[in-house]
Design an enzyme around this catalytic site. Structure first.
Site, PDB file in Angstrom:
ATOM      1  N   GLY A  17       0.806  -1.223   0.000  1.00  0.00           N
ATOM      2  CA  GLY A  17       0.000   0.000   0.000  1.00  0.00           C
ATOM      3  C   GLY A  17       0.833   1.264   0.000  1.00  0.00           C
ATOM      4  O   GLY A  17       2.024   1.250  -0.277  1.00  0.00           O
ATOM      5  N   GLY A  22       5.549   4.267  -8.827  1.00  0.00           N
ATOM      6  CA  GLY A  22       6.279   3.011  -9.023  1.00  0.00           C
ATOM      7  C   GLY A  22       5.282   1.850  -9.083  1.00  0.00           C
ATOM      8  O   GLY A  22       5.387   0.952  -9.931  1.00  0.00           O
ATOM      9  N   HIS A  23       4.288   1.871  -8.180  1.00  0.00           N
ATOM     10  CA  HIS A  23       3.267   0.819  -8.192  1.00  0.00           C
ATOM     11  C   HIS A  23       2.443   0.885  -9.488  1.00  0.00           C
ATOM     12  O   HIS A  23       2.090  -0.141 -10.055  1.00  0.00           O
ATOM     13  CB  HIS A  23       2.326   0.973  -6.989  1.00  0.00           C
ATOM     14  CG  HIS A  23       2.994   0.730  -5.668  1.00  0.00           C
ATOM     15  ND1 HIS A  23       3.172   1.731  -4.738  1.00  0.00           N
ATOM     16  CD2 HIS A  23       3.535  -0.396  -5.121  1.00  0.00           C
ATOM     17  CE1 HIS A  23       3.776   1.232  -3.683  1.00  0.00           C
ATOM     18  NE2 HIS A  23       4.020  -0.046  -3.879  1.00  0.00           N
ATOM     19  N   GLN A  50       7.235  -9.807   7.997  1.00  0.00           N
ATOM     20  CA  GLN A  50       8.500  -9.387   7.376  1.00  0.00           C
ATOM     21  C   GLN A  50       9.149  -8.220   8.111  1.00  0.00           C
ATOM     22  O   GLN A  50      10.128  -7.658   7.635  1.00  0.00           O
ATOM     23  CB  GLN A  50       8.335  -9.106   5.886  1.00  0.00           C
ATOM     24  CG  GLN A  50       7.482  -7.917   5.521  1.00  0.00           C
ATOM     25  CD  GLN A  50       7.198  -7.862   4.022  1.00  0.00           C
ATOM     26  OE1 GLN A  50       6.421  -8.654   3.498  1.00  0.00           O
ATOM     27  NE2 GLN A  50       7.828  -6.946   3.309  1.00  0.00           N
ATOM     28  N   ASP A 143      13.618  -3.749  -5.213  1.00  0.00           N
ATOM     29  CA  ASP A 143      13.883  -4.816  -4.244  1.00  0.00           C
ATOM     30  C   ASP A 143      14.493  -5.999  -5.000  1.00  0.00           C
ATOM     31  O   ASP A 143      13.865  -7.049  -5.146  1.00  0.00           O
ATOM     32  CB  ASP A 143      12.574  -5.207  -3.553  1.00  0.00           C
ATOM     33  CG  ASP A 143      11.991  -4.057  -2.761  1.00  0.00           C
ATOM     34  OD1 ASP A 143      12.441  -3.827  -1.636  1.00  0.00           O
ATOM     35  OD2 ASP A 143      11.101  -3.358  -3.294  1.00  0.00           O
ATOM     36  N   MET A 177      11.500   5.593  -6.172  1.00  0.00           N
ATOM     37  CA  MET A 177      10.203   5.775  -5.506  1.00  0.00           C
ATOM     38  C   MET A 177       9.985   4.649  -4.505  1.00  0.00           C
ATOM     39  O   MET A 177      10.243   3.485  -4.788  1.00  0.00           O
ATOM     40  CB  MET A 177       9.079   5.792  -6.530  1.00  0.00           C
ATOM     41  CG  MET A 177       9.066   7.069  -7.301  1.00  0.00           C
ATOM     42  SD  MET A 177       7.526   7.290  -8.184  1.00  0.00           S
ATOM     43  CE  MET A 177       7.954   8.777  -9.083  1.00  0.00           C
ATOM     44  N   ARG A 180       8.438   4.372   1.750  1.00  0.00           N
ATOM     45  CA  ARG A 180       9.222   4.834   2.908  1.00  0.00           C
ATOM     46  C   ARG A 180       9.825   6.228   2.692  1.00  0.00           C
ATOM     47  O   ARG A 180      10.297   6.832   3.655  1.00  0.00           O
ATOM     48  CB  ARG A 180      10.320   3.827   3.260  1.00  0.00           C
ATOM     49  CG  ARG A 180       9.769   2.586   3.948  1.00  0.00           C
ATOM     50  CD  ARG A 180      10.884   1.713   4.504  1.00  0.00           C
ATOM     51  NE  ARG A 180      10.383   0.681   5.383  1.00  0.00           N
ATOM     52  CZ  ARG A 180      10.150  -0.588   5.028  1.00  0.00           C
ATOM     53  NH1 ARG A 180      10.371  -0.976   3.802  1.00  0.00           N
ATOM     54  NH2 ARG A 180       9.703  -1.456   5.908  1.00  0.00           N
TER      55      ARG A 180
HETATM   56  O1  PAF Z   1       7.806  -5.369  -1.791  1.00  0.00           O
HETATM   57  C1  PAF Z   1       6.818  -5.310  -1.042  1.00  0.00           C
HETATM   58  O2  PAF Z   1       6.040  -4.362  -1.042  1.00  0.00           O
HETATM   59  C2  PAF Z   1       6.558  -6.480  -0.107  1.00  0.00           C
HETATM   60  O3  PAF Z   1       7.744  -7.034   0.351  1.00  0.00           O
HETATM   61  C3  PAF Z   1       5.631  -7.565  -0.700  1.00  0.00           C
HETATM   62  C4  PAF Z   1       6.250  -8.215  -1.921  1.00  0.00           C
HETATM   63  C5  PAF Z   1       4.297  -6.924  -1.091  1.00  0.00           C
HETATM   64  C6  PAF Z   1       5.370  -8.649   0.327  1.00  0.00           C
HETATM   65  O4  PAF Z   1       4.774  -8.147   1.470  1.00  0.00           O
END
Ligand code: PAF
Length: 274
Positions: A17, A22-23, A50, A143, A177, A180
């Protein structure tokens, strides 16, 4: 399920969220991959497993109302927003005890700095795959290590999912982007592009040299650059093979680089090919 019966391809964009451009590029990539008859699902879930107890789970930026609006704008066909009860039988539950662990690629870099992180990622991504049953799933290249681990999990556990890694989307000054980035103060923000500057510095150094360069020399150059960005604190910088993530000591063109930098409570990561 009816989408599958109708023979439609399903694309999943897993997110935590606080959606940004970027999303949007991940959703666009998923749309392209599933085709005009396909369907795109965006999941929004701040996955507690996580985060270690000392990390920013409770502070992690959230704005579901705006995220749902953005998903509509992005043209997502469905938004999946599970609660902890659905994913883990409740936040504090002792009724949840099954995890997925990748045991090789996750040892270095993010895995070293954030010991429970990848176990949480692989577990939640495996669960999302089992719930949504996508044909493809799109992850961001920011990532890089996470994407490599998810690809390995898919291969090792025979998930029938094609993992697509989409290029990082950057602000004008090169800052990758990230949700955080919202943590950055007005003073910190102009210095936060030091991650991108470090990648460019290493890239130029490697490309200007006819021979391989020791990793230690590149690290010293980056530490020197960090000194002119005093609000940032280098967590790690590492050079490695982009596929196997094996750490490289002699750096040449094609080696991959990743780094993490703290700006007070913001911990930013970035990576790039040299
Ligand atoms: O990259 C992220 O936003 C998270 O690590 C993911 C892949 C949604 C898993 O919670």
């Amino acid at each position: 399920m009816s989408w599958r019966r109708e023979g439609r391809r399903i694309g999943l964009v897993p997110t935590m969220g606080y959606l940004h451009d970027g999303h949007l590029s991940l959703v666009r990539r998923a749309r392209k991959a599933v085709g005009s008859d396909g369907r795109v699902v965006v999941s929004i879930y701040v996955n507690p497993t996580q985060f270690s107890p000392t990390e920013d789970l409770s502070a992690y930026p959230r704005d579901l109302k705006n995220d749902l609006k953005r998903c509509r704008e992005y043209g997502a066909d469905q938004v999946f927003v599970p609660r902890d009860e659905v994913m883990y039988a409740g936040r504090e539950s002792s009724c949840y005890s099954t995890f997925v662990t990748e045991e090789q690629l996750g040892r270095s870099m993010e895995g070293k700095s954030r010991p429970v992180h990848f176990r949480g990622v692989t577990t939640v991504v495996a669960k999302l795959f089992n719930i949504v049953l996508p044909d493809i799933a799109v992850f961001g290249a920011k990532d890089w290590q996470q994407a490599a681990i998810v690809k390995r999990m898919v291969k090792d556990l025979n998930f029938p999912v094609r993992v697509i890694v989409n290029p990082t989307v950057r602000e004008k000054d090169g800052l990758a982007m990230s949700s955080r980035n919202a943590y950055l103060s007005a003073e910190e923000r102009p210095q936060a592009n030091v991650l991108w500057k470090s990648i460019k510095l290493a890239r130029e150094t490697v490309r200007d040299s006819e021979t391989a360069i020791p990793a230690s020399r590149l690290k010293r150059k980056i530490e020197a650059l960090m000194k002119s960005h005093p609000l940032g604190r280098l967590d790690y910088v590492e050079f490695f093979d982009p596929e196997t993530l094996e750490i490289s000591r002699q750096i040449k063109r094609g080696t991959h680089m990743a780094l993490a930098v703290f700006f007070n409570k913001a911990r930013l990561i970035d990576n790039g090919r040299l």
